[in-house]
Design a protein around this motif. Structure first.
Motif, short mmCIF file in Angstrom:
data_model
loop_
_atom_site.label_atom_id
_atom_site.label_comp_id
_atom_site.label_asym_id
_atom_site.label_seq_id
_atom_site.Cartn_x
_atom_site.Cartn_y
_atom_site.Cartn_z
N LEU A 358 -20.70 17.07 27.02
CA LEU A 358 -19.73 16.01 26.73
C LEU A 358 -18.36 16.61 26.44
N ALA A 359 -18.33 17.69 25.67
CA ALA A 359 -17.05 18.35 25.38
C ALA A 359 -16.40 18.86 26.67
N GLU A 360 -17.23 19.39 27.57
CA GLU A 360 -16.71 19.86 28.85
C GLU A 360 -16.12 18.71 29.65
N LEU A 361 -16.85 17.60 29.72
CA LEU A 361 -16.35 16.42 30.43
C LEU A 361 -15.01 15.95 29.87
N LEU A 362 -14.93 15.88 28.56
CA LEU A 362 -13.70 15.37 27.94
C LEU A 362 -12.54 16.34 28.12
N SER A 363 -12.84 17.63 28.25
CA SER A 363 -11.75 18.59 28.50
C SER A 363 -11.19 18.39 29.91
N TYR A 364 -12.06 18.09 30.87
CA TYR A 364 -11.57 17.77 32.22
C TYR A 364 -10.76 16.48 32.21
N LYS A 365 -11.23 15.50 31.47
CA LYS A 365 -10.48 14.25 31.38
C LYS A 365 -9.08 14.49 30.81
N ALA A 366 -8.99 15.31 29.77
CA ALA A 366 -7.68 15.60 29.17
C ALA A 366 -6.75 16.26 30.19
N ALA A 367 -7.29 17.19 30.97
CA ALA A 367 -6.47 17.85 32.00
C ALA A 367 -5.99 16.86 33.04
N LEU A 368 -6.85 15.91 33.41
CA LEU A 368 -6.48 14.92 34.42
C LEU A 368 -5.59 13.82 33.83
N ASP A 369 -5.74 13.54 32.55
CA ASP A 369 -4.84 12.58 31.91
C ASP A 369 -3.39 13.03 32.04
N ARG A 370 -3.15 14.32 31.90
CA ARG A 370 -1.78 14.84 31.90
C ARG A 370 -1.10 14.69 33.25
N VAL A 371 -1.89 14.60 34.32
CA VAL A 371 -1.28 14.56 35.65
C VAL A 371 -1.60 13.27 36.40
N GLY A 372 -2.21 12.30 35.72
CA GLY A 372 -2.58 11.06 36.40
C GLY A 372 -3.59 11.30 37.50
N GLY A 373 -4.54 12.23 37.25
CA GLY A 373 -5.48 12.62 38.30
C GLY A 373 -6.66 11.69 38.44
N ARG A 374 -7.48 12.03 39.39
CA ARG A 374 -8.68 11.24 39.70
C ARG A 374 -9.92 12.03 39.29
N PHE A 375 -10.77 11.41 38.49
CA PHE A 375 -12.00 12.06 38.01
C PHE A 375 -13.17 11.47 38.77
N THR A 376 -13.78 12.28 39.64
CA THR A 376 -14.94 11.85 40.42
C THR A 376 -16.12 12.74 40.07
N PRO A 377 -16.85 12.44 38.99
CA PRO A 377 -18.01 13.26 38.63
C PRO A 377 -19.23 12.90 39.47
N ILE A 378 -20.22 13.78 39.44
CA ILE A 378 -21.50 13.52 40.11
C ILE A 378 -22.59 13.43 39.05
N TRP A 379 -23.32 12.31 39.10
CA TRP A 379 -24.52 12.16 38.28
C TRP A 379 -25.69 11.84 39.20
N HIS A 380 -26.89 12.08 38.71
CA HIS A 380 -28.11 11.74 39.43
C HIS A 380 -28.90 10.73 38.59
N ASN A 381 -29.61 9.86 39.25
CA ASN A 381 -30.37 8.82 38.54
C ASN A 381 -31.39 9.43 37.59
N ASN A 382 -31.98 10.59 37.94
CA ASN A 382 -33.05 11.15 37.11
C ASN A 382 -32.55 11.72 35.78
N SER A 383 -31.24 12.01 35.67
CA SER A 383 -30.72 12.57 34.42
C SER A 383 -30.33 11.49 33.41
N LEU A 384 -30.46 10.23 33.80
CA LEU A 384 -29.95 9.14 32.97
C LEU A 384 -31.06 8.32 32.33
N GLY A 385 -32.23 8.89 32.18
CA GLY A 385 -33.33 8.09 31.65
C GLY A 385 -34.22 8.81 30.66
N LEU A 386 -35.53 8.69 30.86
CA LEU A 386 -36.51 9.09 29.87
C LEU A 386 -37.18 10.42 30.16
N ASP A 387 -36.77 11.09 31.21
CA ASP A 387 -37.35 12.40 31.49
C ASP A 387 -37.08 13.32 30.29
#
Length: 410
Positions: A358-387
């Motif tokens: 989460l800290a890593e994600l937010l650091s990328y967001k901060a870098a992109l906030d400064r330049v009005g950038g586009r954040f296109t992360p990749i997630w997979h369905n299996n990482s978002l549940g009960l595994d």
């Protein structure tokens, strides 16, 4: 209107000027090859080897000559370099064209993927920064143009395996047979089947997310998707195609074995929609051959510009840009959509905890906030549940989304 003098004209220069002024800064521009024709007032740039004392000077190297050594443009380039101290146009071309991936010394891994550690950005400690965005923003400010701030989110999902147990034969797994039995007997939800929850958060996103489905007809060590003929899999794809942009997730061997055309055809037949977007499975692609293949097969946007083994900005840019075919010296119609972060990389390669991710994600967001950038992360369905392996990562994603959408409900 920005008035640009240069004694040089080339497809490379035309490409770079289009990306910078037309697409990013969204301002008109005109090129002059005779300095005497430059207007006496207004926004003026001199792109030449000598400072003519006319407007803003950007020193030119040989990077934008056809067949020129684009690496020359990187002399003096970096996050602390001031506009006018290096060949900004050439540096942008070097990054976006992926010039270094064509060099005979370019390093490739055991999967035949370009290795991030060999890149200019990684070797100079800038892989985690959207340097091209930073350079263009600095140029815009030097010209007195308005520049955007605040990152924009464009979510994306790869559905490599929609189910852990469902629609599979009974093959007891060590230590997990009870969970498998509960799922197959209808007593528990499949731990990879998190699509309902994903739909619930997608409803609050500012832009519709994109989904990529693999349709390999044969199972390999890298391709473990259900059979494309499985009715439940077809229904899952069809349901998503009715709600979201859906693209092809080319199987690991598809480009090399001429299977990609058939995989695209199957996806088209399932959704009834043209297939125009893609992301290579395992980020397994080579330039220029695989991008040329995408164009031949009707793909108009590819989401593979990033690394599978390390998070960061492969092209040092966050926004979509047209692919430049370096060997043919021509701009193409294929739009490249960069990504800079994938949860599988943080988990499997970097071995980060959920909190560190989460800290890593937010650091990328901060870098992109400064330049009005586009954040296109990749997630997979299996990482978002009960595994059990991914416990806590759904909250990581939720908290990350909350940083973009404060009204996201609990």
């Amino acid at each position: 209107m920005v008035h640009i003098y240069t004694p040089l004209t080339s497809p490379r220069l035309n490409y770079v000027l289009g990306v910078i002024f037309r697409d990013h800064l969204r301002v008109g521009y005109r090129v002059y090859t005779n300095p005497a024709e430059l207007p006496e007032e207004g926004l003026r740039i001199s792109y030449s080897t000598e400072d003519l004392g006319v407007g803003l000077w950007i020193p030119a190297s040989r990077a934008l000559e056809n067949g020129g050594p684009a690496l020359e443009a990187m002399r003096g380039a970096g996050p602390s370099a001031a506009v006018g101290s290096f060949d900004l146009f050439g540096a942008v071309f070097f990054c976006l064209s992926r010039f270094e991936e064509y060099l005979p010394t370019a390093p490739y891994d055991h999967m035949s993927r370009y290795e991030p550690e060999g890149s200019w950005a990684a070797r100079n400690g800038f892989l985690e920064r959207p340097l091209v965005d930073e350079w263009i923003v600095a140029l815009g400010r030097a010209l007195g143009l308005p520049v955007a701030a605040g990152a924009r989110l464009f979510a994306s999902y790869d559905v490599d395996q929609p189910w852990c147990y469902k629609h599979k034969s009974w093959l007891p797994r060590s230590g997990r047979w009870m969970e498998q039995w509960r799922v197959l007997s209808g007593r528990a939800r499949d731990p990879f089947d998190n699509f309902h929850w994903m739909d619930s958060v997608n409803a609050f996103l500012p832009e519709a997310p994109v989904y990529f489905f693999p349709l390999s007809a044969r199972r390999t060590a890298y391709d473990k998707n259900p059979s494309p003929g499985l009715p439940a899999y077809q229904e899952l794809i069809r349901a998503h195609g009715a709600r979201y942009p859906v693209g092809i997730h080319p199987s690991f061997y598809s480009a090399a074995s001429d299977l990609l055309a058939s995989e695209i055809e199957v996806l088209n037949r399932i959704t009834g929609l043209p297939v125009t977007i893609s992301r290579f499975h395992y980020i397994h692609f080579r330039l220029p051959s695989d991008y040329r293949l995408l164009l031949e097969l009707g793909i108009r946007a590819d989401y593979s510009m990033g690394y599978g083994e390390r998070n960061g900005f492969r092209a040092s840019y966050s926004r979509p840009f047209p692919w430049y075919d370096l060997l043919r010296e021509t701009e193409t119609s294929l739009q490249v959509i960069p990504f800079c972060w994938m949860e599988a990389t943080s988990y499997h390669v970097s071995k980060l905890s959920a909190e560190a991710a989460l800290a890593e994600l937010l650091s990328y967001k901060a870098a992109l906030d400064r330049v009005g950038g586009r954040f296109t992360p990749i997630w997979h369905n299996n990482s978002l549940g009960l595994d059990p392996r991914w416990i806590g990562w759904r909250k990581v994603y939720y908290d990350f989304l909350k940083a973009f959408v404060p009204t996201l409900p609990l």
